[in-house]
Write a protein that holds these residues in place. Structure first.
Motif, PDB file in Angstrom:
ATOM      1  N   ALA A 152       8.396 -11.459 -18.532  1.00 52.33           N
ATOM      2  CA  ALA A 152       8.667 -11.242 -19.871  1.00 52.33           C
ATOM      3  C   ALA A 152       7.666 -10.314 -20.431  1.00 52.33           C
ATOM      4  CB  ALA A 152       8.488 -12.579 -20.387  1.00 52.33           C
ATOM      5  N   LEU A 153       8.445  -9.454 -21.225  1.00 50.84           N
ATOM      6  CA  LEU A 153       7.622  -8.422 -22.059  1.00 50.84           C
ATOM      7  C   LEU A 153       7.171  -9.178 -23.308  1.00 50.84           C
ATOM      8  CD1 LEU A 153       9.943  -5.510 -21.710  1.00 50.84           C
ATOM      9  CD2 LEU A 153       7.706  -5.685 -20.411  1.00 50.84           C
ATOM     10  N   CYS A 154       5.928  -8.377 -23.812  1.00 50.72           N
ATOM     11  CA  CYS A 154       5.390  -8.971 -25.128  1.00 50.72           C
ATOM     12  C   CYS A 154       6.131  -8.680 -26.326  1.00 50.72           C
ATOM     13  CB  CYS A 154       3.929  -8.230 -25.252  1.00 50.72           C
ATOM     14  SG  CYS A 154       3.047  -8.813 -26.770  1.00 50.72           S
ATOM     15  N   ASN A 155       6.538  -9.557 -27.061  1.00 52.81           N
ATOM     16  CA  ASN A 155       7.482  -9.505 -28.343  1.00 52.81           C
ATOM     17  C   ASN A 155       6.430  -9.314 -29.436  1.00 52.81           C
ATOM     18  OD1 ASN A 155       8.854  -9.633 -30.580  1.00 52.81           O
ATOM     19  ND2 ASN A 155      10.027 -11.688 -29.727  1.00 52.81           N
ATOM     20  N   GLU A 156       6.086  -7.765 -29.748  1.00 52.13           N
ATOM     21  CA  GLU A 156       5.166  -7.356 -30.673  1.00 52.13           C
ATOM     22  C   GLU A 156       5.595  -8.159 -32.026  1.00 52.13           C
ATOM     23  OE1 GLU A 156       4.763  -3.326 -30.239  1.00 52.13           O
ATOM     24  OE2 GLU A 156       3.749  -3.659 -28.541  1.00 52.13           O
ATOM     25  N   THR A 157       6.644  -8.321 -32.429  1.00 53.77           N
ATOM     26  CA  THR A 157       7.101  -8.772 -33.860  1.00 53.77           C
ATOM     27  C   THR A 157       6.764 -10.000 -33.746  1.00 53.77           C
ATOM     28  OG1 THR A 157       9.013  -7.149 -33.762  1.00 53.77           O
ATOM     29  CG2 THR A 157       9.071  -8.854 -35.553  1.00 53.77           C
ATOM     30  N   GLN A 158       6.760 -10.836 -32.787  1.00 52.41           N
ATOM     31  CA  GLN A 158       6.489 -12.197 -32.761  1.00 52.41           C
ATOM     32  C   GLN A 158       5.023 -12.368 -32.857  1.00 52.41           C
ATOM     33  OE1 GLN A 158       8.283 -14.583 -29.955  1.00 52.41           O
ATOM     34  NE2 GLN A 158       7.407 -16.477 -30.624  1.00 52.41           N
ATOM     35  N   LEU A 159       4.448 -11.642 -32.180  1.00 56.68           N
ATOM     36  CA  LEU A 159       2.916 -11.425 -32.285  1.00 56.68           C
ATOM     37  C   LEU A 159       2.368 -11.073 -33.428  1.00 56.68           C
ATOM     38  CD1 LEU A 159       0.477 -11.474 -30.243  1.00 56.68           C
ATOM     39  CD2 LEU A 159       0.470  -9.136 -30.115  1.00 56.68           C
ATOM     40  N   LEU A 160       2.803 -10.547 -33.893  1.00 61.15           N
ATOM     41  CA  LEU A 160       2.232  -9.879 -35.552  1.00 61.15           C
ATOM     42  C   LEU A 160       2.360 -11.223 -36.178  1.00 61.15           C
ATOM     43  CD1 LEU A 160       3.293  -6.296 -35.910  1.00 61.15           C
ATOM     44  CD2 LEU A 160       1.017  -7.242 -35.878  1.00 61.15           C
ATOM     45  N   TRP A 161       3.617 -11.981 -36.256  1.00 60.28           N
ATOM     46  CA  TRP A 161       3.902 -13.154 -37.003  1.00 60.28           C
ATOM     47  C   TRP A 161       2.863 -14.190 -36.786  1.00 60.28           C
ATOM     48  CZ3 TRP A 161       6.107 -14.824 -41.262  1.00 60.28           C
ATOM     49  CH2 TRP A 161       6.420 -16.184 -41.397  1.00 60.28           C
ATOM     50  N   GLU A 162       2.650 -14.234 -35.486  1.00 58.17           N
ATOM     51  CA  GLU A 162       1.813 -15.432 -34.939  1.00 58.17           C
ATOM     52  C   GLU A 162       0.437 -14.975 -35.471  1.00 58.17           C
ATOM     53  OE1 GLU A 162       2.441 -18.309 -33.598  1.00 58.17           O
ATOM     54  OE2 GLU A 162       4.603 -17.801 -33.298  1.00 58.17           O
TER      55      GLU A 162
END
Length: 180
Positions: A58-68
């Motif tokens: 699975a690749l890193c979801n950068e949008t979700q990472l920024l949200w978290e």
């Protein structure tokens, strides 16, 4: 060199005995070579659907990472509101809040398959540091000389040790006949 001699002798012996045997040997070599080549590259014999596929990473979801990271940062900001701004430079007043913030960023990054720390997390943490801790560094370090008593002791100890070593060497060199 030895291999060339052995092959040369073998071919020479075969050539002397029967030219038909040489032709048979050549045809057998070509057939074996073609079978081996076909066996190594044959995909028509393999059922592609029966081959198990490796699980995809699975690749890193950068949008979700920024949200978290924003969620973690909002929690940290909420907790820092209870700390007096004059104590923001004293780590003992907010160490537990900072630990929870750091643990939150690390846990959430791992949960959404992103490594920690990564450039996005680092940039967010730097923004948090700039917001809360930008006034914590001293602009200039003030160097102070030690007290005179301490300075005197620090100077005299090496001087007396040097004099004692010189006296010991001179005394031992005069008494070399007794010590030898």
């Amino acid at each position: 060199m030895l291999l060339n001699r052995v092959c040369g002798i073998f071919i020479h012996d075969v050539m002397d005995t029967n030219p038909l045997a040489v032709l048979k040997l050549l045809l057998v070599g070509i057939l074996v070579n073609s079978w081996m080549t076909r066996g190594l590259s044959a995909t028509e014999n393999i059922n592609v659907e029966s081959v198990p596929r490796r699980p995809s990473v699975a690749l890193c979801n950068e949008t979700q990472l920024l949200w978290e990271m924003e969620v973690c940062g909002e929690g940290f900001k909420r907790e820092m509101a209870y700390v007096d701004p004059q104590n923001w430079c004293n780590l003992t007043h907010f160490i537990s809040e900072y630990h929870v913030f750091s643990l939150c960023t690390e846990t959430n990054a791992g949960r959404i398959n992103c490594y920690w720390p990564n450039p996005l997390v680092e940039s967010y943490i730097i923004r948090i540091h700039k917001h809360f801790f930008s006034n914590c560094t001293l602009e200039r370090v003030i160097l102070v000389d030690p007290p005179d008593d301490t300075l005197t002791i620090l100077i005299l100890i090496p001087v007396f040790l040097t004099l004692a070593m010189i006296a010991l060497v001179v005394w031992c060199s005069k008494r070399s006949d007794i010590l030898a």
